[in-house]
Write a protein that holds these residues in place. Structure first.
Motif, PDB file in Angstrom:
ATOM      1  N   ARG A  58      75.851  53.587   8.242  1.00 49.78           N
ATOM      2  CA  ARG A  58      74.839  54.555   8.667  1.00 49.78           C
ATOM      3  C   ARG A  58      74.788  55.755   7.745  1.00 49.78           C
ATOM      4  O   ARG A  58      73.706  56.298   7.459  1.00 49.78           O
ATOM      5  N   ALA A  59      75.948  56.200   7.264  1.00 48.28           N
ATOM      6  CA  ALA A  59      75.977  57.350   6.348  1.00 48.28           C
ATOM      7  C   ALA A  59      75.260  57.011   5.040  1.00 48.28           C
ATOM      8  O   ALA A  59      74.463  57.802   4.525  1.00 48.28           O
ATOM      9  N   ILE A  60      75.534  55.811   4.516  1.00 52.82           N
ATOM     10  CA  ILE A  60      74.888  55.393   3.269  1.00 52.82           C
ATOM     11  C   ILE A  60      73.388  55.236   3.479  1.00 52.82           C
ATOM     12  O   ILE A  60      72.577  55.683   2.653  1.00 52.82           O
ATOM     13  N   GLU A  61      73.010  54.611   4.578  1.00 54.37           N
ATOM     14  CA  GLU A  61      71.585  54.426   4.868  1.00 54.37           C
ATOM     15  C   GLU A  61      70.876  55.766   5.010  1.00 54.37           C
ATOM     16  O   GLU A  61      69.731  55.930   4.574  1.00 54.37           O
ATOM     17  N   LEU A  67      66.657  60.052   0.119  1.00 49.83           N
ATOM     18  CA  LEU A  67      66.192  59.854  -1.246  1.00 49.83           C
ATOM     19  C   LEU A  67      64.785  59.257  -1.266  1.00 49.83           C
ATOM     20  O   LEU A  67      63.997  59.524  -2.187  1.00 49.83           O
ATOM     21  N   CYS A  68      64.462  58.481  -0.211  1.00 47.21           N
ATOM     22  CA  CYS A  68      63.134  57.850  -0.118  1.00 47.21           C
ATOM     23  C   CYS A  68      62.100  58.766   0.532  1.00 47.21           C
ATOM     24  O   CYS A  68      60.960  58.354   0.775  1.00 47.21           O
ATOM     25  N   GLY A  69      62.489  59.988   0.847  1.00 42.14           N
ATOM     26  CA  GLY A  69      61.544  60.923   1.441  1.00 42.14           C
ATOM     27  C   GLY A  69      61.408  60.801   2.942  1.00 42.14           C
ATOM     28  O   GLY A  69      60.390  61.224   3.511  1.00 42.14           O
ATOM     29  N   GLY A  70      62.419  60.214   3.595  1.00 39.61           N
ATOM     30  CA  GLY A  70      62.423  60.157   5.056  1.00 39.61           C
ATOM     31  C   GLY A  70      62.168  58.790   5.646  1.00 39.61           C
ATOM     32  O   GLY A  70      62.391  58.571   6.846  1.00 39.61           O
ATOM     33  N   GLU A  71      61.711  57.835   4.848  1.00 37.23           N
ATOM     34  CA  GLU A  71      61.439  56.488   5.355  1.00 37.23           C
ATOM     35  C   GLU A  71      61.737  55.467   4.265  1.00 37.23           C
ATOM     36  O   GLU A  71      61.254  55.590   3.138  1.00 37.23           O
ATOM     37  N   GLU A  83      70.169  52.940 -10.502  1.00 35.48           N
ATOM     38  CA  GLU A  83      71.202  53.982 -10.548  1.00 35.48           C
ATOM     39  C   GLU A  83      71.008  55.005  -9.429  1.00 35.48           C
ATOM     40  O   GLU A  83      71.984  55.469  -8.827  1.00 35.48           O
ATOM     41  N   GLU A  84      69.772  55.355  -9.136  1.00 39.45           N
ATOM     42  CA  GLU A  84      69.509  56.294  -8.042  1.00 39.45           C
ATOM     43  C   GLU A  84      69.904  55.685  -6.698  1.00 39.45           C
ATOM     44  O   GLU A  84      70.474  56.370  -5.843  1.00 39.45           O
ATOM     45  N   ILE A  85      69.592  54.413  -6.522  1.00 32.61           N
ATOM     46  CA  ILE A  85      69.975  53.743  -5.273  1.00 32.61           C
ATOM     47  C   ILE A  85      71.496  53.685  -5.165  1.00 32.61           C
ATOM     48  O   ILE A  85      72.070  53.955  -4.102  1.00 32.61           O
ATOM     49  N   ARG A  86      72.164  53.381  -6.260  1.00 34.30           N
ATOM     50  CA  ARG A  86      73.624  53.310  -6.253  1.00 34.30           C
ATOM     51  C   ARG A  86      74.247  54.670  -5.950  1.00 34.30           C
ATOM     52  O   ARG A  86      75.357  54.745  -5.404  1.00 34.30           O
ATOM     53  N   SER A  87      73.556  55.741  -6.287  1.00 33.84           N
ATOM     54  CA  SER A  87      74.105  57.078  -6.054  1.00 33.84           C
ATOM     55  C   SER A  87      74.302  57.361  -4.565  1.00 33.84           C
ATOM     56  O   SER A  87      75.025  58.291  -4.193  1.00 33.84           O
ATOM     57  N   CYS A  88      73.667  56.572  -3.711  1.00 36.85           N
ATOM     58  CA  CYS A  88      73.828  56.739  -2.262  1.00 36.85           C
ATOM     59  C   CYS A  88      75.123  56.114  -1.755  1.00 36.85           C
ATOM     60  O   CYS A  88      75.479  56.272  -0.573  1.00 36.85           O
ATOM     61  N   GLY A  89      75.821  55.391  -2.647  1.00 36.54           N
ATOM     62  CA  GLY A  89      77.035  54.699  -2.245  1.00 36.54           C
ATOM     63  C   GLY A  89      76.811  53.215  -2.043  1.00 36.54           C
ATOM     64  O   GLY A  89      77.657  52.522  -1.474  1.00 36.54           O
ATOM     65  N   ILE A  90      75.664  52.718  -2.522  1.00 36.25           N
ATOM     66  CA  ILE A  90      75.312  51.311  -2.372  1.00 36.25           C
ATOM     67  C   ILE A  90      75.825  50.532  -3.572  1.00 36.25           C
ATOM     68  O   ILE A  90      75.631  50.939  -4.723  1.00 36.25           O
ATOM     69  N   ALA A  91      76.461  49.399  -3.308  1.00 35.63           N
ATOM     70  CA  ALA A  91      77.012  48.569  -4.376  1.00 35.63           C
ATOM     71  C   ALA A  91      75.895  48.066  -5.295  1.00 35.63           C
ATOM     72  O   ALA A  91      74.761  47.884  -4.843  1.00 35.63           O
ATOM     73  N   PRO A  92      76.193  47.838  -6.571  1.00 37.63           N
ATOM     74  CA  PRO A  92      75.166  47.385  -7.520  1.00 37.63           C
ATOM     75  C   PRO A  92      74.417  46.137  -7.048  1.00 37.63           C
ATOM     76  O   PRO A  92      73.191  46.056  -7.173  1.00 37.63           O
ATOM     77  N   ARG A  93      75.146  45.153  -6.520  1.00 36.01           N
ATOM     78  CA  ARG A  93      74.489  43.918  -6.071  1.00 36.01           C
ATOM     79  C   ARG A  93      73.526  44.196  -4.941  1.00 36.01           C
ATOM     80  O   ARG A  93      72.416  43.651  -4.881  1.00 36.01           O
ATOM     81  N   LYS A  94      73.929  45.054  -4.009  1.00 39.57           N
ATOM     82  CA  LYS A  94      73.057  45.386  -2.878  1.00 39.57           C
ATOM     83  C   LYS A  94      71.833  46.178  -3.347  1.00 39.57           C
ATOM     84  O   LYS A  94      70.724  45.983  -2.837  1.00 39.57           O
ATOM     85  N   ALA A  95      72.030  47.074  -4.308  1.00 41.47           N
ATOM     86  CA  ALA A  95      70.909  47.849  -4.840  1.00 41.47           C
ATOM     87  C   ALA A  95      69.882  46.920  -5.469  1.00 41.47           C
ATOM     88  O   ALA A  95      68.670  47.084  -5.267  1.00 41.47           O
ATOM     89  N   ALA A  96      70.363  45.932  -6.218  1.00 46.19           N
ATOM     90  CA  ALA A  96      69.460  44.978  -6.846  1.00 46.19           C
ATOM     91  C   ALA A  96      68.732  44.140  -5.799  1.00 46.19           C
ATOM     92  O   ALA A  96      67.543  43.841  -5.938  1.00 46.19           O
ATOM     93  N   THR A  97      69.433  43.787  -4.726  1.00 41.73           N
ATOM     94  CA  THR A  97      68.830  43.000  -3.648  1.00 41.73           C
ATOM     95  C   THR A  97      67.723  43.781  -2.956  1.00 41.73           C
ATOM     96  O   THR A  97      66.649  43.246  -2.659  1.00 41.73           O
ATOM     97  N   LEU A  98      67.949  45.067  -2.711  1.00 37.54           N
ATOM     98  CA  LEU A  98      66.934  45.899  -2.061  1.00 37.54           C
ATOM     99  C   LEU A  98      65.660  45.951  -2.896  1.00 37.54           C
ATOM    100  O   LEU A  98      64.545  45.892  -2.361  1.00 37.54           O
ATOM    101  N   GLN A  99      65.817  46.047  -4.209  1.00 36.68           N
ATOM    102  CA  GLN A  99      64.633  46.102  -5.062  1.00 36.68           C
ATOM    103  C   GLN A  99      63.957  44.738  -5.180  1.00 36.68           C
ATOM    104  O   GLN A  99      62.723  44.651  -5.169  1.00 36.68           O
TER     105      GLN A  99
END
Length: 216
Positions: A58-61, A67-71, A83-99
């Motif tokens: 929940r903290a990472i989310e 960072l996404c402006g509230g949504e 890199e910006e997504i990873r700065s939230c504490g999200i692992a590289p693989r998960k960041a790539a999956t989100l995109q």
């Protein structure tokens, strides 16, 4: 907000067929639930929280939402670098999956999955690199509200199951004997298991008080 009670037909069905689960349901009490956010945000939540504690997830989310402006939307995530997504504490693989999810399955396509059977929803989601069956099952239960989904790979469900029944959920024979009692409402049983764990009712160091033979 929908609320499950002992008078709800699917809950009454489970309580009649499985006395151990009945005691757990009674201990949990009424269970309110609602679908919040977009389809994309729901899948993103599961991707982020997988293999993490609820508190950390929940903290990472929350950081990603800010960072996404509230949504958390497809458009907002695609506007960010990995890199910006990873700065939230999200692992590289998960960041790539989100995109990748945002690129290949935008919101209208995710919402359209509601028209498909469970197995086709799983196939569509797991076609996205980094999304597995667990994430698909979470989408089926908590976003689409499908009634008969049993996420056997889920660590929380396994923990509650072993505590409640004294046997491993991953054992085919155990699953056939116990979980066949829940059909066609396995998802409701899973909802109560999650809530019991979140309420602190489940402690692997303390014997389950609901295992004793049914009285009367």
């Amino acid at each position: 907000m929908p609320t499950l009670t002992t008078d709800t037909p699917e809950v009454a069905y489970l309580m009649e067929r499985d006395w151990r689960l009945r005691h757990l349901i009674e201990a949990v009490g009424d269970l309110s639930h609602e679908v919040g956010g977009s389809a994309y945000e729901h899948v993103a939540h599961s991707v982020i929280e997988q293999m993490l504690s609820m508190k950390v997830g929940r903290a990472i989310e929350g950081r990603l939402r800010s960072l996404c402006g509230g949504e958390i939307t497809c458009e907002a995530v695609l506007s960010l670098s990995v890199e910006e997504i990873r700065s939230c504490g999200i692992a590289p693989r998960k960041a790539a999956t989100l995109q990748e999810l945002a690129r290949t399955m935008p919101e209208p396509e995710l919402r359209a999955l509601a028209t498909l059977p469970d197995d086709e929803v799983r196939r569509a989601l797991t076609a996205v690199h980094g999304i597995g069956r667990w994430t698909a099952d979470m989408f089926l239960i908590f976003y689409l509200g499908r009634p008969d989904v049993l996420p056997v790979e889920d660590g929380a469900v396994r923990q509650v199951f072993r505590w409640l029944y004294g046997a491993p959920l991953m054992d085919d024979n155990v699953r056939e004997v116990v979980c066949s009692l829940w059909r066609p409402y396995s998802s409701t049983a899973v909802r109560y298991m999650y809530r019991a764990l979140n309420m602190g009712l489940v402690d692997s160091a303390v014997p389950c008080p609901f295992r004793w033979p049914q009285q009367g």
